[in-house]
Structure formats: C-alpha cells, structure tokens
Design a protein around this motif. Sequence first.
Motif, PDB file in Angstrom:
ATOM      1  N   THR A 123     104.636 -62.582 -18.238  1.00  0.00           N
ATOM      2  CA  THR A 123     103.965 -62.106 -19.439  1.00  0.00           C
ATOM      3  C   THR A 123     104.754 -62.617 -20.634  1.00  0.00           C
ATOM      4  O   THR A 123     105.958 -62.376 -20.732  1.00  0.00           O
ATOM      5  CB  THR A 123     103.898 -60.573 -19.494  1.00  0.00           C
ATOM      6  N   ILE A 148     104.759 -62.816 -24.891  1.00  0.00           N
ATOM      7  CA  ILE A 148     104.201 -62.294 -26.136  1.00  0.00           C
ATOM      8  C   ILE A 148     104.538 -63.266 -27.259  1.00  0.00           C
ATOM      9  O   ILE A 148     105.700 -63.607 -27.459  1.00  0.00           O
ATOM     10  CB  ILE A 148     104.772 -60.904 -26.478  1.00  0.00           C
ATOM     11  N   GLU A 162      98.984 -62.963 -26.301  1.00  0.00           N
ATOM     12  CA  GLU A 162      99.664 -62.540 -25.081  1.00  0.00           C
ATOM     13  C   GLU A 162      99.197 -63.417 -23.934  1.00  0.00           C
ATOM     14  O   GLU A 162      98.000 -63.591 -23.737  1.00  0.00           O
ATOM     15  CB  GLU A 162      99.349 -61.073 -24.794  1.00  0.00           C
TER      16      GLU A 162
END
Length: 201
Positions: free
Chosen positions: A53, A55, A65
Amino acid sequence: MKINSLKISSILPLSMLLLGAILSIACENDQKDIDRLANIEAEEAVDISKHVTVIYSDSAKVKAELKAPEMRQYHDSARVGNMEFQKGLLLIFYGPDGKESQRITSNYGVLKQQEGITEFRKNVVITLANGSILNTEELIHDDKQKKYYGSQPISAIFTDGRGNMQGTSFTSDLDFNMIEWTNGTGLIYMQNNSGFPGLGN
C-alpha cells in the motif's frame, strides 16, 4: 508527488533468494551452474515486496492510494527507479475535498519515475466518481504533460449525459472531461447546443 507511507508485509530481495538457491545446490552442481545463478543478480537487480500500500500526498493532503499484491523495484542502470506490478494494481485518486474522484485497475502496471510515466496494461478499467466507466487495454499517464493517452481501442459508458463512445485510440485530460477520440463512434448527446465533442481523425 512523494511516497509518504509504504506498508509491506514482507520483502524478498532477490539477493537473498539467490543465496539460498546457491547454497542448496552448491554440493550438487558444477561451478558453471553456480556462476550462472550468481550472475542473475547483476542482470535483474530487483527487490520484491508483497501486499503493498503506497500513499501519495502533497502538502499533507492525500492525493492517491496505490494497492498491489506485489511490487518489483528495480536497481539496474536501465530501469533504476522503476516499479513494476506484474500481478495487477488498484490506484485510487482523491479530490481536494478528500473524496474519491476516480480509480484505475489493471492486470499489469509499471511506474517509470525518471520519465514521469505510468503505464497500465491488460484489462484496464477507469471508474469516475459519477459512475462513468472506460475500458481499454492500454492507459498511459504522463505526469509532466498532465494527460492520459492510449494507442489501443477504448470504450466508455458515460453517466453524465455524454452518451457511449468507442475509439481506436485517445488522448484525455486527467479528469476525462476533454477526450479526443481517434475514429470515434457511438451515441452522443448534445449539451446546451455546444456542438459535438472532439472525435479526432
């Protein structure tokens, strides 16, 4: 944009995998095979991260994201800084109000940081906040020129009154409001007597 956060459940540098492979076969294979395996690291200097993940933020505001089951980050001179997503990815963009503005999914992607180019390939689906959906096999994001384009056929189902469109290729702004279709066909709705959208060549 910069990477503020990277959640990774496991990291598997190629060098560790190669070392394990070499140690497990060193007693059985000859020196030629061992040298060949050792040279793979030089040919493919890559770190593999699982369940990623990322950001992206600017001025403390989340802009996007990215989620992917696997990310490969290359270190060889030809591809240094490239991030490859061989198992697909999901990229969600957020507007100034923090709400989702669009999302892109694809079965393959590569981020070329030095060039400012992101390529999405294979079963690319773009979903806009208003529910409009575009489908193609190739979507290129040019961060420097602030545009999308693609050389593969694209189809769109718009929910904002623009109708349904198809084209053999396209160029678009980042919000998919102004799309130039090549060989564009489809059902077009006239809006406020403003004329037809650009159909390209």
